[in-house]
Motif scaffolding. Structure first.
Motif, PDB file in Angstrom:
ATOM      1  N   LEU A 273       0.678  -1.278  -0.092  1.00  0.00           N
ATOM      2  CA  LEU A 273      -0.082   0.031   0.008  1.00  0.00           C
ATOM      3  C   LEU A 273       0.977   1.229   0.100  1.00  0.00           C
ATOM      4  O   LEU A 273       0.559   2.232  -0.714  1.00  0.00           O
ATOM      5  CB  LEU A 273      -0.925  -0.070   1.190  1.00  0.00           C
ATOM      6  N   SER A 274       2.008   1.345   0.703  1.00  0.00           N
ATOM      7  CA  SER A 274       2.796   2.335   0.681  1.00  0.00           C
ATOM      8  C   SER A 274       3.510   2.644  -0.480  1.00  0.00           C
ATOM      9  O   SER A 274       3.661   3.672  -1.092  1.00  0.00           O
ATOM     10  CB  SER A 274       4.004   2.267   1.818  1.00  0.00           C
ATOM     11  N   ILE A 275       3.788   1.568  -1.137  1.00  0.00           N
ATOM     12  CA  ILE A 275       4.492   1.942  -2.614  1.00  0.00           C
ATOM     13  C   ILE A 275       3.752   2.409  -3.564  1.00  0.00           C
ATOM     14  O   ILE A 275       3.801   3.241  -4.463  1.00  0.00           O
ATOM     15  CB  ILE A 275       5.026   0.610  -3.113  1.00  0.00           C
ATOM     16  N   SER A 276       2.286   2.026  -3.566  1.00  0.00           N
ATOM     17  CA  SER A 276       1.192   2.375  -4.397  1.00  0.00           C
ATOM     18  C   SER A 276       0.755   4.011  -3.956  1.00  0.00           C
ATOM     19  O   SER A 276       0.290   4.601  -5.067  1.00  0.00           O
ATOM     20  CB  SER A 276      -0.050   1.482  -4.406  1.00  0.00           C
ATOM     21  N   ALA A 277       1.080   4.325  -2.849  1.00  0.00           N
ATOM     22  CA  ALA A 277       0.811   5.816  -2.389  1.00  0.00           C
ATOM     23  C   ALA A 277       1.691   6.714  -2.893  1.00  0.00           C
ATOM     24  O   ALA A 277       1.526   7.883  -2.819  1.00  0.00           O
ATOM     25  CB  ALA A 277       0.631   5.682  -0.993  1.00  0.00           C
ATOM     26  N   ILE A 278       2.776   6.292  -3.348  1.00  0.00           N
ATOM     27  CA  ILE A 278       3.985   7.316  -3.792  1.00  0.00           C
ATOM     28  C   ILE A 278       3.992   7.421  -4.943  1.00  0.00           C
ATOM     29  O   ILE A 278       3.666   6.644  -5.810  1.00  0.00           O
ATOM     30  CB  ILE A 278       5.199   6.937  -3.045  1.00  0.00           C
ATOM     31  N   SER A 279       4.940   8.773  -5.679  1.00  0.00           N
ATOM     32  CA  SER A 279       4.968   8.879  -6.920  1.00  0.00           C
ATOM     33  C   SER A 279       6.036   7.776  -7.447  1.00  0.00           C
ATOM     34  O   SER A 279       6.704   7.333  -6.968  1.00  0.00           O
ATOM     35  CB  SER A 279       5.653  10.177  -7.191  1.00  0.00           C
ATOM     36  N   PRO A 280       5.959   7.666  -9.036  1.00  0.00           N
ATOM     37  CA  PRO A 280       6.970   6.604  -9.674  1.00  0.00           C
ATOM     38  C   PRO A 280       8.297   6.958  -9.396  1.00  0.00           C
ATOM     39  O   PRO A 280       8.990   5.771  -9.200  1.00  0.00           O
ATOM     40  CB  PRO A 280       6.674   7.060 -11.238  1.00  0.00           C
ATOM     41  N   LEU A 281       8.888   7.914  -9.170  1.00  0.00           N
ATOM     42  CA  LEU A 281      10.345   8.292  -8.662  1.00  0.00           C
ATOM     43  C   LEU A 281      10.478   7.548  -7.370  1.00  0.00           C
ATOM     44  O   LEU A 281      11.485   7.126  -7.216  1.00  0.00           O
ATOM     45  CB  LEU A 281      10.565   9.652  -8.945  1.00  0.00           C
ATOM     46  N   LYS A 282       9.442   8.038  -6.550  1.00  0.00           N
ATOM     47  CA  LYS A 282       9.913   7.657  -5.326  1.00  0.00           C
ATOM     48  C   LYS A 282       9.664   5.902  -4.963  1.00  0.00           C
ATOM     49  O   LYS A 282      10.091   5.658  -4.030  1.00  0.00           O
ATOM     50  CB  LYS A 282       8.846   8.215  -4.338  1.00  0.00           C
ATOM     51  N   LYS A 283       8.892   5.617  -5.912  1.00  0.00           N
ATOM     52  CA  LYS A 283       8.794   4.172  -5.970  1.00  0.00           C
ATOM     53  C   LYS A 283      10.210   3.447  -6.202  1.00  0.00           C
ATOM     54  O   LYS A 283      10.505   2.447  -5.614  1.00  0.00           O
ATOM     55  CB  LYS A 283       7.812   3.728  -6.883  1.00  0.00           C
ATOM     56  N   LEU A 284      10.977   4.017  -7.202  1.00  0.00           N
ATOM     57  CA  LEU A 284      12.039   3.470  -7.454  1.00  0.00           C
ATOM     58  C   LEU A 284      12.981   3.574  -6.345  1.00  0.00           C
ATOM     59  O   LEU A 284      13.978   2.755  -5.900  1.00  0.00           O
ATOM     60  CB  LEU A 284      12.697   4.299  -8.757  1.00  0.00           C
ATOM     61  N   LEU A 285      12.999   4.809  -5.726  1.00  0.00           N
ATOM     62  CA  LEU A 285      13.971   5.087  -4.666  1.00  0.00           C
ATOM     63  C   LEU A 285      13.631   3.963  -3.397  1.00  0.00           C
ATOM     64  O   LEU A 285      14.357   3.573  -2.848  1.00  0.00           O
ATOM     65  CB  LEU A 285      13.934   6.437  -3.991  1.00  0.00           C
ATOM     66  N   ALA A 286      12.342   3.724  -3.347  1.00  0.00           N
ATOM     67  CA  ALA A 286      11.751   2.919  -2.251  1.00  0.00           C
ATOM     68  C   ALA A 286      12.352   1.455  -2.479  1.00  0.00           C
ATOM     69  O   ALA A 286      12.807   0.819  -1.650  1.00  0.00           O
ATOM     70  CB  ALA A 286      10.309   2.850  -2.040  1.00  0.00           C
ATOM     71  N   LEU A 287      12.260   0.926  -3.699  1.00  0.00           N
ATOM     72  CA  LEU A 287      12.509  -0.308  -4.052  1.00  0.00           C
ATOM     73  C   LEU A 287      14.178  -0.452  -4.117  1.00  0.00           C
ATOM     74  O   LEU A 287      14.775  -1.578  -3.689  1.00  0.00           O
ATOM     75  CB  LEU A 287      12.057  -0.798  -5.359  1.00  0.00           C
ATOM     76  N   ALA A 288      14.868   0.578  -4.389  1.00  0.00           N
ATOM     77  CA  ALA A 288      16.335   0.499  -4.309  1.00  0.00           C
ATOM     78  C   ALA A 288      16.751   0.645  -2.855  1.00  0.00           C
ATOM     79  O   ALA A 288      17.499  -0.264  -2.444  1.00  0.00           O
ATOM     80  CB  ALA A 288      16.881   1.709  -4.960  1.00  0.00           C
ATOM     81  N   LEU A 289      15.808   0.891  -1.885  1.00  0.00           N
ATOM     82  CA  LEU A 289      16.273   0.924  -0.354  1.00  0.00           C
ATOM     83  C   LEU A 289      16.117  -0.373   0.000  1.00  0.00           C
ATOM     84  O   LEU A 289      16.768  -1.121   0.868  1.00  0.00           O
ATOM     85  CB  LEU A 289      15.457   2.167   0.470  1.00  0.00           C
TER      86      LEU A 289
END
Length: 309
Positions: A273-289
């Motif tokens: 749910l958190s991933i779906s709530a953020i922008s595409p760029l932030k998704k990439l940063l989150a997945l990298a983390l």
């Protein structure tokens, strides 16, 4: 307005007058809807006594007057509760208190802007629960509609089948206005008291007591979508935030009671749910983390294993 007299509703109840089932109905500013809701309750044909526990949360329109009139005409069935201050705005959901007030062995739930269409709904649900002690809740279809017409069945696919105890404890969605369940929700754990999606919390707690049964032979209930709806008219972003908050509360609850699988299930839901709530760029940063954290954890385990060797 319903013209069916109270004596006609009670004629098949037999000598017992203690309700076997309690209909719980929270209402607020439902002046244009609540009469239809109450009429759908009073249209129920049962061979057991039932009561209606309806709570008006200090409405600012004519809802309280309508509820009072129905209570006057059906004193043996309707038990009204009138709040002098709005409790929902103070963070106090009315339902835990209404559940405690309910005298029935079973509870059926419907808010004051929705209604039922099948006069044998309660009889079918209670009959099933009386003969299947391993089930804690029954439910059926609901059709969403607004001033423009029908919008289709509220829940489809997975929502139209039985639920295991585990699925209930995971917070599986159910059409709330269709439910009939055992009266076992007397206290709300502290972690769940403020969860926005109270129905998911109820199903999770009920799952500890049994399974869920989908009854497809009950006519769909009517779920009204309107500007005053507490949940239906929220923005998608707000609904997502409410779901995040609820799964976070469930995760905290399962962590406290030591149920690791359910705690981890809720954490997975929170991640998605958190991933779906953020922008595409932030998704990439989150997945990298996430990738970085997984790599670090794997390295630590490998280093620890080597050291022990």
């Amino acid at each position: 307005m319903n013209s069916r007299p109270e004596s006609d509703i009670m004629k098949n109840w037999g000598p017992a007058r203690e309700p076997l089932l309690s209909i719980v109905c929270p209402t607020y500013n439902h002046e244009h809807f609540v009469a239809q809701t109450l009429d759908s309750f009073l249209a129920q044909q049962t061979d057991f006594p039932f009561e209606v526990v309806i709570n008006d949360d200090c409405s600012t329109d004519g809802t309280a007057a309508i509820v009072a009139d129905y209570a006057r005409r059906y004193p043996g069935i309707i038990r009204p509760q009138f709040q002098s201050e709005n409790q929902y705005q103070q963070g106090n959901h009315p339902c835990p208190g209404l559940f405690r007030l309910s005298r029935g062995k079973y509870i059926a739930f419907c808010e004051g802007d929705d209604y039922w269409t099948d006069p044998f709904k309660l009889q079918k649900q209670v009959d099933f629960l009386e003969h299947h002690l391993d089930y804690v809740i029954t439910y059926h279809d609901a059709v969403a509609f607004n001033e423009h017409g029908m919008q289709g069945v509220q829940l489809q696919g997975k929502g139209q089948r039985d639920a295991t105890s585990l699925e209930l404890m995971q917070g599986r969605p159910i059409s709330t206005l269709t439910t009939c369940f055992r009266n076992v929700l007397h206290e709300m754990p502290r972690e769940l008291a403020g969860a926005p999606l109270t129905d998911l919390v109820w199903w999770a707690l009920l799952g500890a007591h049994g399974k869920g049964k989908y009854l497809g032979d009950i006519a769909p209930a009517a779920y009204r979508v309107h500007s005053g709806g507490v949940f239906s008219m929220r923005s998608d972003k707000k609904k997502l935030q409410m779901t995040l908050h609820t799964y976070g509360a469930l995760a905290n609850y399962y962590f406290r009671i030591g149920n690791v699988p359910l705690y981890e299930h809720c954490q997975v839901q929170l991640f998605g749910l958190s991933i779906s709530a953020i922008s595409p760029l932030k998704k990439l940063l989150a997945l990298a983390l996430v990738a970085r954290n997984v790599s670090v954890n794997l390295l630590r385990r490998a280093t620890s294993s080597t050291a022990r060797g």
